[in-house]
Design an enzyme around this catalytic site. Sequence first.
Site, PDB file in Angstrom:
ATOM      1  N   TYR A 150      -5.355   4.057  -2.548  1.00 45.57           N
ATOM      2  CA  TYR A 150      -4.475   3.267  -1.677  1.00 45.57           C
ATOM      3  C   TYR A 150      -5.460   2.867  -0.331  1.00 45.57           C
ATOM      4  O   TYR A 150      -5.298   1.798   0.162  1.00 45.57           O
ATOM      5  CB  TYR A 150      -3.207   4.102  -1.398  1.00 45.57           C
ATOM      6  CG  TYR A 150      -2.137   3.208  -1.232  1.00 45.57           C
ATOM      7  CD1 TYR A 150      -0.875   3.228  -1.826  1.00 45.57           C
ATOM      8  CD2 TYR A 150      -2.154   2.187  -0.080  1.00 45.57           C
ATOM      9  CE1 TYR A 150       0.066   2.419  -1.724  1.00 45.57           C
ATOM     10  CE2 TYR A 150      -1.110   1.419   0.450  1.00 45.57           C
ATOM     11  CZ  TYR A 150       0.088   1.324  -0.620  1.00 45.57           C
ATOM     12  OH  TYR A 150       1.194   0.652  -0.475  1.00 45.57           O
ATOM     13  N   GLU A 181      -8.217  -5.157   1.291  1.00 46.30           N
ATOM     14  CA  GLU A 181      -7.354  -6.221   1.737  1.00 46.30           C
ATOM     15  C   GLU A 181      -7.496  -6.742   3.255  1.00 46.30           C
ATOM     16  O   GLU A 181      -7.404  -7.848   3.763  1.00 46.30           O
ATOM     17  CB  GLU A 181      -5.760  -5.752   1.854  1.00 46.30           C
ATOM     18  CG  GLU A 181      -5.326  -5.567   0.341  1.00 46.30           C
ATOM     19  CD  GLU A 181      -3.777  -4.980   0.153  1.00 46.30           C
ATOM     20  OE1 GLU A 181      -3.215  -4.894   1.189  1.00 46.30           O
ATOM     21  OE2 GLU A 181      -3.691  -4.540  -0.928  1.00 46.30           O
TER      22      GLU A 181
HETATM   23  C1  LIG Z   1       9.476  -4.802   5.588  1.00 44.05           C
HETATM   24  C2  LIG Z   1       8.381  -5.409   4.746  1.00 44.05           C
HETATM   25  C3  LIG Z   1       7.107  -5.455   5.417  1.00 44.05           C
HETATM   26  C4  LIG Z   1       6.065  -5.882   4.926  1.00 44.05           C
HETATM   27  C5  LIG Z   1       4.843  -5.371   5.494  1.00 44.05           C
HETATM   28  C6  LIG Z   1       3.561  -5.227   4.627  1.00 44.05           C
HETATM   29  C7  LIG Z   1       2.524  -4.402   4.929  1.00 44.05           C
HETATM   30  C8  LIG Z   1       1.800  -4.103   3.903  1.00 44.05           C
HETATM   31  C9  LIG Z   1       0.833  -2.806   4.043  1.00 44.05           C
HETATM   32  C10 LIG Z   1       0.497  -2.371   2.865  1.00 44.05           C
HETATM   33  C11 LIG Z   1      -0.383  -2.855   1.979  1.00 44.05           C
HETATM   34  C12 LIG Z   1      -0.335  -2.315   0.660  1.00 44.05           C
HETATM   35  C13 LIG Z   1      -0.979  -2.932  -0.376  1.00 44.05           C
HETATM   36  C14 LIG Z   1      -1.350  -2.395  -1.718  1.00 44.05           C
HETATM   37  C15 LIG Z   1      -2.394  -1.880  -2.143  1.00 44.05           C
HETATM   38  C16 LIG Z   1      -2.621  -1.323  -3.073  1.00 44.05           C
HETATM   39  O1  LIG Z   1      -1.509  -1.131  -4.178  1.00 44.05           O
HETATM   40  S1  LIG Z   1      -3.883  -0.413  -3.557  1.00 44.05           S
HETATM   41  C17 LIG Z   1      -3.847   0.331  -5.024  1.00 44.05           C
HETATM   42  C18 LIG Z   1      -3.217   1.391  -5.089  1.00 44.05           C
HETATM   43  N1  LIG Z   1      -1.929   1.478  -5.068  1.00 44.05           N
HETATM   44  C19 LIG Z   1      -0.957   2.555  -4.980  1.00 44.05           C
HETATM   45  O2  LIG Z   1      -1.339   3.650  -5.403  1.00 44.05           O
HETATM   46  C20 LIG Z   1       0.413   2.336  -4.872  1.00 44.05           C
HETATM   47  C21 LIG Z   1       1.173   1.920  -6.082  1.00 44.05           C
HETATM   48  N2  LIG Z   1       2.329   1.735  -5.846  1.00 44.05           N
HETATM   49  C22 LIG Z   1       3.400   2.650  -6.021  1.00 44.05           C
HETATM   50  O3  LIG Z   1       3.392   3.867  -6.460  1.00 44.05           O
HETATM   51  C23 LIG Z   1       4.999   2.097  -5.949  1.00 44.05           C
HETATM   52  O4  LIG Z   1       4.967   0.801  -5.698  1.00 44.05           O
HETATM   53  C24 LIG Z   1       5.720   2.713  -4.536  1.00 44.05           C
HETATM   54  C25 LIG Z   1       6.742   2.006  -4.350  1.00 44.05           C
HETATM   55  C26 LIG Z   1       4.722   2.847  -3.416  1.00 44.05           C
HETATM   56  C27 LIG Z   1       6.139   4.375  -4.774  1.00 44.05           C
HETATM   57  O5  LIG Z   1       6.443   4.294  -6.017  1.00 44.05           O
HETATM   58  P1  LIG Z   1       8.009   5.259  -6.239  1.00 44.05           P
HETATM   59  O6  LIG Z   1       8.703   4.504  -7.407  1.00 44.05           O
HETATM   60  O7  LIG Z   1       8.799   5.235  -5.054  1.00 44.05           O
HETATM   61  O8  LIG Z   1       7.644   6.622  -6.686  1.00 44.05           O
HETATM   62  P2  LIG Z   1       7.832   6.974  -8.080  1.00 44.05           P
HETATM   63  O9  LIG Z   1       7.725   8.697  -7.761  1.00 44.05           O
HETATM   64  O10 LIG Z   1       6.530   6.594  -8.984  1.00 44.05           O
HETATM   65  O11 LIG Z   1       9.300   6.787  -8.657  1.00 44.05           O
HETATM   66  C28 LIG Z   1      10.500   7.445  -8.092  1.00 44.05           C
HETATM   67  C29 LIG Z   1      11.449   7.400  -9.343  1.00 44.05           C
HETATM   68  O12 LIG Z   1      11.835   6.213  -9.911  1.00 44.05           O
HETATM   69  C30 LIG Z   1      11.696   5.929 -11.302  1.00 44.05           C
HETATM   70  N3  LIG Z   1      10.949   4.813 -11.236  1.00 44.05           N
HETATM   71  C31 LIG Z   1      10.231   3.788 -10.356  1.00 44.05           C
HETATM   72  N4  LIG Z   1       9.969   2.681 -10.850  1.00 44.05           N
HETATM   73  C32 LIG Z   1      10.239   2.575 -12.009  1.00 44.05           C
HETATM   74  C33 LIG Z   1      10.241   1.825 -13.269  1.00 44.05           C
HETATM   75  N5  LIG Z   1       9.666   0.564 -12.797  1.00 44.05           N
HETATM   76  N6  LIG Z   1      10.832   2.129 -14.421  1.00 44.05           N
HETATM   77  C34 LIG Z   1      11.214   3.468 -14.558  1.00 44.05           C
HETATM   78  N7  LIG Z   1      11.401   4.600 -13.775  1.00 44.05           N
HETATM   79  C35 LIG Z   1      10.998   4.137 -12.494  1.00 44.05           C
HETATM   80  C36 LIG Z   1      10.593   6.944 -11.398  1.00 44.05           C
HETATM   81  O13 LIG Z   1      10.194   7.559 -12.764  1.00 44.05           O
HETATM   82  C37 LIG Z   1      10.729   8.148 -10.271  1.00 44.05           C
HETATM   83  O14 LIG Z   1      11.735   8.704 -11.221  1.00 44.05           O
HETATM   84  P3  LIG Z   1      11.832  10.566 -11.440  1.00 44.05           P
HETATM   85  O15 LIG Z   1      10.498  10.816 -11.860  1.00 44.05           O
HETATM   86  O16 LIG Z   1      12.785  10.909 -12.202  1.00 44.05           O
HETATM   87  O17 LIG Z   1      11.934  10.890  -9.900  1.00 44.05           O
END
Ligand SMILES: CCCCCCCCCCCCC/C=C/C(=O)SCCNC(=O)CCNC(=O)[C@H](O)C(C)(C)COP(=O)(O)OP(=O)(O)OC[C@H]1O[C@@H](n2cnc3c(N)ncnc32)[C@H](O)[C@@H]1OP(=O)(O)O
Length: 360
Positions: free
Chosen positions: A284, A291
Amino acid sequence: MQILTPHVYWAQRHGEIYLRVELSDAKNLDIRLQENNTLQFRAQGHGAKGDNEYKFNLEFLEPVRPEIEHKSTQRQVDIKIKKQEERWWDRLTLQEKKPLFLAPDFDRWLDESDAEMELQAKEEKISKISVESRVRKDPYLGLKKGYLFMYNLVQFLGFSWIFVNMTVRLFILGQDSFYDTFHTTADMMYFCQMMAVLEVINPLLGLVKTGFFPAMIQVTGRNVILFVIFGSLEEMQNKPVVFFVFYLWSTIEIFRYPFYMLACIGTDWKLLTWLRYSLWIPLYPLGVVAEAVAVIQSLPIFDETRLFSLPLPAVLGHSLSFSYTLQLYLVIMFLGLFINFRHLYKQRRRRYRSRKRKVH
Ligand SMILES: CCCCCCCCCCCCC/C=C/C(=O)SCCNC(=O)CCNC(=O)[C@H](O)C(C)(C)COP(=O)(O)OP(=O)(O)OC[C@H]1O[C@@H](n2cnc3c(N)ncnc32)[C@H](O)[C@@H]1OP(=O)(O)O
Protein backbone atom coordinates in the site's frame (compact mmCIF):
# COMPACT_ATOMS: atom_id res chain seq x y z
CA MET A 1 -17.94 -29.91 68.96
CA GLN A 2 -14.57 -28.72 67.71
CA ILE A 3 -14.60 -26.10 64.86
CA LEU A 4 -12.23 -27.01 62.07
CA THR A 5 -11.20 -25.73 58.62
CA PRO A 6 -12.00 -27.86 55.53
CA HIS A 7 -9.74 -28.19 52.49
CA VAL A 8 -10.82 -25.62 49.91
CA TYR A 9 -9.86 -25.76 46.22
CA TRP A 10 -10.28 -22.81 43.89
CA ALA A 11 -10.16 -21.85 40.23
CA GLN A 12 -11.20 -18.76 38.30
CA ARG A 13 -12.51 -17.53 34.98
CA HIS A 14 -12.60 -13.90 33.86
CA GLY A 15 -16.05 -13.45 35.41
CA GLU A 16 -16.27 -16.10 38.15
CA ILE A 17 -14.59 -17.79 41.07
CA TYR A 18 -15.17 -21.49 41.73
CA LEU A 19 -14.61 -22.98 45.17
CA ARG A 20 -14.77 -26.69 46.00
CA VAL A 21 -15.05 -27.41 49.72
CA GLU A 22 -14.01 -30.94 50.68
CA LEU A 23 -16.94 -31.71 52.94
CA SER A 24 -19.24 -34.64 52.36
CA ASP A 25 -22.90 -34.76 53.40
CA ALA A 26 -22.73 -31.14 54.48
CA LYS A 27 -25.70 -29.85 56.52
CA ASN A 28 -26.75 -26.53 58.05
CA LEU A 29 -24.84 -24.61 55.43
CA ASP A 30 -24.32 -20.95 56.18
CA ILE A 31 -22.52 -19.26 53.28
CA ARG A 32 -22.62 -15.50 53.10
CA LEU A 33 -20.68 -12.51 51.90
CA GLN A 34 -19.81 -10.06 54.61
CA GLU A 35 -19.55 -6.34 54.05
CA ASN A 36 -15.78 -6.37 53.93
CA ASN A 37 -15.86 -8.55 50.76
CA THR A 38 -15.20 -11.64 52.86
CA LEU A 39 -16.86 -14.99 52.25
CA GLN A 40 -17.92 -16.67 55.46
CA PHE A 41 -18.51 -20.41 55.28
CA ARG A 42 -19.87 -22.54 58.09
CA ALA A 43 -21.36 -26.05 57.85
CA GLN A 44 -21.55 -29.42 59.52
CA GLY A 45 -20.28 -32.39 57.58
CA HIS A 46 -17.71 -35.09 57.12
CA GLY A 47 -14.29 -33.61 56.37
CA ALA A 48 -10.61 -34.43 56.94
CA LYS A 49 -11.21 -34.59 60.70
CA GLY A 50 -14.39 -36.67 60.55
CA ASP A 51 -17.89 -35.37 61.46
CA ASN A 52 -17.55 -31.87 62.77
CA GLU A 53 -18.45 -28.27 62.30
CA TYR A 54 -16.16 -26.71 59.68
CA LYS A 55 -15.70 -23.09 58.87
CA PHE A 56 -13.45 -20.68 57.00
CA ASN A 57 -13.30 -17.05 55.90
CA LEU A 58 -11.84 -15.73 52.64
CA GLU A 59 -11.31 -12.05 52.01
CA PHE A 60 -11.26 -11.70 48.23
CA LEU A 61 -8.63 -9.80 46.30
CA GLU A 62 -11.22 -7.73 44.43
CA PRO A 63 -14.94 -7.01 44.93
CA VAL A 64 -17.38 -9.82 44.19
CA ARG A 65 -21.16 -9.79 43.75
CA PRO A 66 -23.28 -10.61 46.79
CA GLU A 67 -25.26 -13.41 45.08
CA ILE A 68 -23.53 -16.72 45.85
CA GLU A 69 -24.52 -19.99 44.20
CA HIS A 70 -23.76 -23.20 46.02
CA LYS A 71 -24.55 -26.87 45.69
CA SER A 72 -23.95 -29.51 48.31
CA THR A 73 -23.38 -33.06 47.09
CA GLN A 74 -22.52 -36.27 48.88
CA ARG A 75 -18.82 -35.56 48.25
CA GLN A 76 -18.34 -31.80 48.37
CA VAL A 77 -19.80 -28.31 48.43
CA ASP A 78 -19.44 -26.36 45.16
CA ILE A 79 -19.58 -22.59 45.36
CA LYS A 80 -19.73 -20.14 42.46
CA ILE A 81 -19.13 -16.44 43.03
CA LYS A 82 -19.38 -13.75 40.37
CA LYS A 83 -16.66 -11.11 40.17
CA GLN A 84 -17.85 -7.53 40.26
CA GLU A 85 -15.61 -6.70 37.26
CA GLU A 86 -14.69 -9.25 34.60
CA ARG A 87 -10.94 -9.44 34.89
CA TRP A 88 -8.22 -11.90 35.74
CA TRP A 89 -7.02 -11.95 39.34
CA ASP A 90 -3.41 -12.54 40.28
CA ARG A 91 -4.51 -14.51 43.36
CA LEU A 92 -7.70 -15.26 45.26
CA THR A 93 -7.23 -13.49 48.55
CA LEU A 94 -6.39 -9.98 49.60
CA GLN A 95 -3.71 -11.25 51.92
CA GLU A 96 -0.63 -12.13 49.90
CA LYS A 97 0.19 -15.27 51.83
CA LYS A 98 -2.05 -18.14 50.72
CA PRO A 99 -4.11 -19.65 53.60
CA LEU A 100 -2.95 -23.20 54.41
CA PHE A 101 -6.34 -24.75 53.74
CA LEU A 102 -6.52 -23.28 50.19
CA ALA A 103 -5.13 -24.92 47.03
CA PRO A 104 -5.73 -24.70 43.25
CA ASP A 105 -8.51 -26.89 41.87
CA PHE A 106 -6.58 -28.59 39.09
CA ASP A 107 -9.74 -30.22 37.69
CA ARG A 108 -11.02 -26.75 36.83
CA TRP A 109 -7.76 -24.82 36.63
CA LEU A 110 -7.03 -22.72 33.54
CA ASP A 111 -4.43 -20.03 33.13
CA GLU A 112 -5.45 -16.67 31.75
CA SER A 113 -4.78 -17.35 28.08
CA ASP A 114 -6.58 -20.69 28.19
CA ALA A 115 -9.53 -19.01 29.89
CA GLU A 116 -9.51 -16.33 27.18
CA MET A 117 -9.56 -19.01 24.53
CA GLU A 118 -12.47 -20.72 26.29
CA LEU A 119 -14.31 -17.38 26.41
CA GLN A 120 -13.57 -16.68 22.76
CA ALA A 121 -14.75 -20.14 21.73
CA LYS A 122 -17.99 -19.49 23.63
CA GLU A 123 -18.44 -16.08 21.96
CA GLU A 124 -17.70 -17.57 18.54
CA LYS A 125 -20.27 -20.29 19.14
CA ILE A 126 -22.88 -17.71 20.12
CA SER A 127 -22.12 -15.47 17.14
CA LYS A 128 -22.16 -18.48 14.80
CA ILE A 129 -25.59 -19.44 16.08
CA SER A 130 -26.85 -15.86 15.65
CA VAL A 131 -25.33 -15.60 12.15
CA GLU A 132 -26.84 -18.94 11.22
CA SER A 133 -30.26 -17.84 12.42
CA ARG A 134 -29.92 -14.57 10.49
CA VAL A 135 -28.68 -16.43 7.44
CA ARG A 136 -31.66 -18.71 7.47
CA LYS A 137 -33.97 -15.70 7.37
CA ASP A 138 -32.43 -14.15 4.21
CA PRO A 139 -34.19 -15.61 1.13
CA TYR A 140 -31.81 -13.84 -1.30
CA LEU A 141 -28.63 -15.09 0.29
CA GLY A 142 -27.85 -17.53 -2.53
CA LEU A 143 -28.37 -14.82 -5.11
CA LYS A 144 -26.16 -12.33 -3.23
CA LYS A 145 -23.38 -14.86 -2.76
CA GLY A 146 -23.64 -15.87 -6.43
CA TYR A 147 -23.34 -12.25 -7.55
CA LEU A 148 -20.36 -11.58 -5.23
CA PHE A 149 -18.66 -14.78 -6.33
CA MET A 150 -19.01 -13.84 -10.01
CA TYR A 151 -17.88 -10.28 -9.36
CA ASN A 152 -14.76 -11.47 -7.54
CA LEU A 153 -14.07 -14.10 -10.21
CA VAL A 154 -14.24 -11.54 -13.01
CA GLN A 155 -11.93 -9.14 -11.12
CA PHE A 156 -9.55 -11.98 -10.31
CA LEU A 157 -9.36 -13.00 -13.96
CA GLY A 158 -8.90 -9.38 -15.08
CA PHE A 159 -6.11 -8.58 -12.64
CA SER A 160 -4.45 -11.97 -13.22
CA TRP A 161 -4.39 -11.24 -16.93
CA ILE A 162 -2.71 -7.89 -16.27
CA PHE A 163 -0.23 -9.38 -13.80
CA VAL A 164 0.74 -12.33 -16.00
CA ASN A 165 0.97 -10.15 -19.11
CA MET A 166 3.26 -7.66 -17.36
CA THR A 167 5.41 -10.39 -15.79
CA VAL A 168 5.90 -12.24 -19.07
CA ARG A 169 6.75 -9.01 -20.88
CA LEU A 170 9.17 -8.09 -18.10
CA PHE A 171 10.97 -11.42 -18.50
CA ILE A 172 11.11 -11.17 -22.28
CA LEU A 173 11.77 -7.45 -22.79
CA GLY A 174 13.34 -6.46 -19.47
CA GLN A 175 13.16 -2.75 -18.72
CA ASP A 176 11.84 -2.00 -22.22
CA SER A 177 8.52 -3.45 -21.11
CA PHE A 178 8.11 -0.50 -18.70
CA TYR A 179 7.42 1.91 -21.54
CA ASP A 180 4.40 0.30 -23.13
CA THR A 181 2.61 -1.10 -20.09
CA PHE A 182 -0.25 1.30 -20.69
CA HIS A 183 -0.78 0.36 -24.32
CA THR A 184 -0.80 -3.35 -23.58
CA THR A 185 -2.87 -3.45 -20.38
CA ALA A 186 -4.87 -0.22 -20.08
CA ASP A 187 -8.09 -1.61 -21.62
CA MET A 188 -8.24 -4.41 -19.08
CA MET A 189 -7.33 -2.01 -16.25
CA TYR A 190 -10.11 0.37 -17.38
CA PHE A 191 -12.56 -2.51 -17.31
CA CYS A 192 -11.48 -3.74 -13.85
CA GLN A 193 -11.44 -0.29 -12.30
CA MET A 194 -14.84 0.62 -13.73
CA MET A 195 -16.18 -2.61 -12.29
CA ALA A 196 -14.53 -1.73 -8.97
CA VAL A 197 -17.12 1.05 -8.54
CA LEU A 198 -19.37 -1.82 -7.43
CA GLU A 199 -17.12 -2.13 -4.38
CA VAL A 200 -18.44 1.22 -3.21
CA ILE A 201 -22.02 0.24 -3.99
CA ASN A 202 -21.86 -3.23 -2.39
CA PRO A 203 -21.46 -2.00 1.21
CA LEU A 204 -24.20 0.59 0.61
CA LEU A 205 -26.56 -2.24 -0.38
CA GLY A 206 -25.46 -4.23 2.66
CA LEU A 207 -23.97 -6.98 0.49
CA VAL A 208 -20.56 -6.89 2.23
CA LYS A 209 -19.33 -5.73 5.62
CA THR A 210 -16.69 -3.40 4.15
CA GLY A 211 -16.70 0.20 5.33
CA PHE A 212 -18.05 2.57 2.66
CA PHE A 213 -15.29 5.19 3.12
CA PRO A 214 -12.26 2.90 2.82
CA ALA A 215 -13.74 1.46 -0.38
CA MET A 216 -14.55 4.96 -1.68
CA ILE A 217 -11.01 6.20 -0.98
CA GLN A 218 -9.52 3.14 -2.66
CA VAL A 219 -11.65 3.26 -5.81
CA THR A 220 -11.59 7.06 -6.21
CA GLY A 221 -7.85 7.19 -5.55
CA ARG A 222 -7.06 4.63 -8.21
CA ASN A 223 -9.51 6.00 -10.76
CA VAL A 224 -8.07 9.52 -10.50
CA ILE A 225 -4.66 8.07 -11.37
CA LEU A 226 -5.96 5.78 -14.11
CA PHE A 227 -8.45 8.02 -15.89
CA VAL A 228 -7.21 11.54 -15.14
CA ILE A 229 -3.41 11.20 -14.99
CA PHE A 230 -2.70 8.29 -17.32
CA GLY A 231 -5.87 8.21 -19.41
CA SER A 232 -6.05 11.88 -20.33
CA LEU A 233 -2.35 12.62 -20.78
CA GLU A 234 -0.72 10.78 -23.65
CA GLU A 235 2.65 12.08 -22.43
CA MET A 236 2.23 10.02 -19.26
CA GLN A 237 1.29 6.79 -20.97
CA ASN A 238 4.76 5.65 -21.92
CA LYS A 239 6.41 6.49 -18.60
CA PRO A 240 7.84 3.63 -16.47
CA VAL A 241 5.72 4.79 -13.51
CA VAL A 242 2.67 3.21 -15.18
CA PHE A 243 4.39 -0.17 -14.86
CA PHE A 244 4.98 0.24 -11.13
CA VAL A 245 1.47 1.50 -10.39
CA PHE A 246 -0.25 -1.28 -12.39
CA TYR A 247 2.06 -3.97 -11.00
CA LEU A 248 1.47 -2.95 -7.39
CA TRP A 249 -2.30 -2.76 -7.88
CA SER A 250 -2.52 -6.13 -9.58
CA THR A 251 -0.19 -7.89 -7.11
CA ILE A 252 -2.56 -7.29 -4.20
CA GLU A 253 -5.70 -8.03 -6.22
CA ILE A 254 -4.64 -11.48 -7.41
CA PHE A 255 -4.76 -12.50 -3.73
CA ARG A 256 -7.60 -10.31 -2.46
CA TYR A 257 -10.25 -11.47 -4.95
CA PRO A 258 -9.65 -15.22 -4.56
CA PHE A 259 -9.77 -14.66 -0.79
CA TYR A 260 -13.24 -13.09 -1.22
CA MET A 261 -14.28 -15.90 -3.57
CA LEU A 262 -13.44 -18.47 -0.92
CA ALA A 263 -15.24 -16.35 1.70
CA CYS A 264 -18.37 -16.46 -0.51
CA ILE A 265 -18.37 -20.26 -0.36
CA GLY A 266 -17.52 -20.27 3.35
CA THR A 267 -13.97 -21.52 2.88
CA ASP A 268 -10.74 -20.19 4.26
CA TRP A 269 -7.27 -21.06 2.99
CA LYS A 270 -4.81 -19.98 5.68
CA LEU A 271 -1.96 -19.00 3.35
CA LEU A 272 -4.27 -16.93 1.13
CA THR A 273 -5.84 -15.26 4.17
CA TRP A 274 -2.39 -14.41 5.47
CA LEU A 275 -1.36 -12.95 2.11
CA ARG A 276 -4.58 -10.93 1.89
CA TYR A 277 -4.04 -9.46 5.36
CA SER A 278 -0.24 -8.98 5.11
CA LEU A 279 0.76 -8.04 1.57
CA TRP A 280 -0.81 -4.60 1.85
CA ILE A 281 1.74 -3.67 4.54
CA PRO A 282 4.55 -3.15 2.01
CA LEU A 283 2.35 -2.76 -1.09
CA TYR A 284 0.00 0.00 0.00
CA PRO A 285 2.67 2.60 0.86
CA LEU A 286 4.65 1.62 -2.24
CA GLY A 287 1.49 1.96 -4.34
CA VAL A 288 0.74 5.41 -2.99
CA VAL A 289 4.36 6.50 -3.50
CA ALA A 290 4.21 5.27 -7.12
CA GLU A 291 0.93 7.15 -7.57
CA ALA A 292 2.44 10.28 -6.02
CA VAL A 293 5.34 10.06 -8.50
CA ALA A 294 2.81 9.82 -11.34
CA VAL A 295 0.97 12.89 -10.06
CA ILE A 296 4.21 14.88 -9.67
CA GLN A 297 5.34 13.92 -13.18
CA SER A 298 2.02 15.06 -14.59
CA LEU A 299 2.12 18.55 -13.01
CA PRO A 300 4.31 20.27 -15.68
CA ILE A 301 2.31 18.55 -18.44
CA PHE A 302 -0.96 19.96 -17.09
CA ASP A 303 0.72 23.38 -16.76
CA GLU A 304 1.85 23.21 -20.38
CA THR A 305 -1.26 21.75 -22.01
CA ARG A 306 -3.69 23.71 -19.77
CA LEU A 307 -5.90 20.62 -19.85
CA PHE A 308 -8.76 20.84 -17.29
CA SER A 309 -7.57 24.32 -16.30
CA LEU A 310 -10.14 26.58 -14.72
CA PRO A 311 -10.95 29.76 -16.71
CA LEU A 312 -10.45 32.88 -14.57
CA PRO A 313 -11.67 36.48 -14.96
CA ALA A 314 -9.10 38.58 -16.94
CA VAL A 315 -8.01 40.51 -13.80
CA LEU A 316 -6.91 37.28 -12.09
CA GLY A 317 -4.94 35.98 -15.06
CA HIS A 318 -5.63 33.60 -17.88
CA SER A 319 -6.66 30.36 -16.16
CA LEU A 320 -5.88 28.30 -13.06
CA SER A 321 -3.85 25.25 -13.97
CA PHE A 322 -5.22 21.84 -12.97
CA SER A 323 -1.79 21.20 -11.42
CA TYR A 324 -2.91 23.24 -8.36
CA THR A 325 -5.83 20.87 -7.82
CA LEU A 326 -3.42 17.96 -8.14
CA GLN A 327 -1.04 19.45 -5.59
CA LEU A 328 -3.92 19.56 -3.15
CA TYR A 329 -4.81 16.03 -4.18
CA LEU A 330 -1.26 14.92 -3.27
CA VAL A 331 -1.94 15.94 0.33
CA ILE A 332 -5.35 14.22 0.30
CA MET A 333 -3.67 11.09 -1.06
CA PHE A 334 -1.45 10.70 1.96
CA LEU A 335 -4.44 11.37 4.23
CA GLY A 336 -6.30 8.63 2.32
CA LEU A 337 -3.30 6.33 2.74
CA PHE A 338 -3.37 6.94 6.50
CA ILE A 339 -7.14 6.23 6.76
CA ASN A 340 -6.94 3.03 4.73
CA PHE A 341 -3.75 1.85 6.37
CA ARG A 342 -5.46 2.17 9.75
CA HIS A 343 -8.55 0.40 8.39
CA LEU A 344 -6.52 -2.48 6.98
CA TYR A 345 -4.51 -2.71 10.20
CA LYS A 346 -7.76 -3.05 12.18
CA GLN A 347 -9.07 -5.68 9.75
CA ARG A 348 -5.80 -7.58 10.20
CA ARG A 349 -6.00 -7.41 13.99
CA ARG A 350 -9.61 -8.57 13.86
CA ARG A 351 -8.40 -11.66 12.00
CA TYR A 352 -5.31 -12.34 14.08
CA ARG A 353 -6.23 -11.23 17.59
CA SER A 354 -3.01 -11.53 19.56
CA ARG A 355 -3.15 -13.25 22.93
CA LYS A 356 -0.44 -12.52 25.43
CA ARG A 357 0.31 -15.39 27.74
CA LYS A 358 0.76 -14.25 31.33
CA VAL A 359 2.53 -16.31 33.90
CA HIS A 360 1.07 -16.46 37.43
C1 LIG B 1 -14.26 10.47 -0.11
C2 LIG B 1 -13.33 10.17 -1.26
C3 LIG B 1 -12.02 10.80 -1.16
C4 LIG B 1 -11.11 10.34 -2.19
C5 LIG B 1 -9.72 10.66 -1.86
C6 LIG B 1 -8.76 9.83 -2.57
C7 LIG B 1 -7.51 9.67 -1.85
C8 LIG B 1 -6.80 8.47 -2.31
C9 LIG B 1 -5.71 8.06 -1.46
C10 LIG B 1 -5.46 6.59 -1.38
C11 LIG B 1 -4.94 6.05 -2.65
C12 LIG B 1 -5.06 4.56 -2.66
C13 LIG B 1 -4.71 4.03 -3.98
C14 LIG B 1 -4.49 2.60 -3.96
C15 LIG B 1 -3.31 2.05 -4.05
C16 LIG B 1 -3.15 0.64 -4.03
O1 LIG B 1 -4.07 -0.16 -4.14
S1 LIG B 1 -1.60 0.09 -3.80
C17 LIG B 1 -1.66 -1.67 -3.78
C18 LIG B 1 -2.00 -2.23 -2.40
N1 LIG B 1 -3.38 -1.99 -2.10
C19 LIG B 1 -4.01 -2.61 -1.10
O2 LIG B 1 -3.48 -3.44 -0.40
C20 LIG B 1 -5.46 -2.25 -0.87
C21 LIG B 1 -6.38 -3.30 -1.35
N2 LIG B 1 -7.75 -2.91 -1.09
C22 LIG B 1 -8.48 -3.29 -0.06
O3 LIG B 1 -8.04 -4.05 0.77
C23 LIG B 1 -9.92 -2.81 0.03
O4 LIG B 1 -10.26 -2.18 -1.12
C24 LIG B 1 -10.23 -1.93 1.27
C25 LIG B 1 -11.59 -1.26 1.08
C26 LIG B 1 -9.15 -0.85 1.40
C27 LIG B 1 -10.30 -2.78 2.54
O5 LIG B 1 -11.03 -3.92 2.39
P1 LIG B 1 -12.24 -4.40 3.33
O6 LIG B 1 -13.25 -4.97 2.40
O7 LIG B 1 -12.72 -3.38 4.28
O8 LIG B 1 -11.62 -5.51 4.21
P2 LIG B 1 -11.84 -7.05 4.24
O9 LIG B 1 -11.38 -7.48 5.57
O10 LIG B 1 -11.18 -7.67 3.08
O11 LIG B 1 -13.42 -7.28 4.08
C28 LIG B 1 -14.35 -7.08 5.12
C29 LIG B 1 -15.41 -8.16 5.06
O12 LIG B 1 -16.22 -8.01 3.89
C30 LIG B 1 -16.08 -9.16 3.05
N3 LIG B 1 -15.97 -8.70 1.67
C31 LIG B 1 -15.45 -7.52 1.28
N4 LIG B 1 -15.50 -7.43 -0.06
C32 LIG B 1 -16.03 -8.58 -0.50
C33 LIG B 1 -16.31 -9.08 -1.79
N5 LIG B 1 -16.05 -8.38 -2.89
N6 LIG B 1 -16.85 -10.31 -1.88
C34 LIG B 1 -17.12 -11.05 -0.79
N7 LIG B 1 -16.87 -10.62 0.49
C35 LIG B 1 -16.33 -9.40 0.61
C36 LIG B 1 -14.83 -9.86 3.52
O13 LIG B 1 -14.85 -11.24 3.25
C37 LIG B 1 -14.83 -9.57 4.98
O14 LIG B 1 -15.77 -10.43 5.60
P3 LIG B 1 -15.42 -11.19 6.97
O15 LIG B 1 -14.18 -11.96 6.69
O16 LIG B 1 -16.60 -12.07 7.24
O17 LIG B 1 -15.23 -10.11 7.98
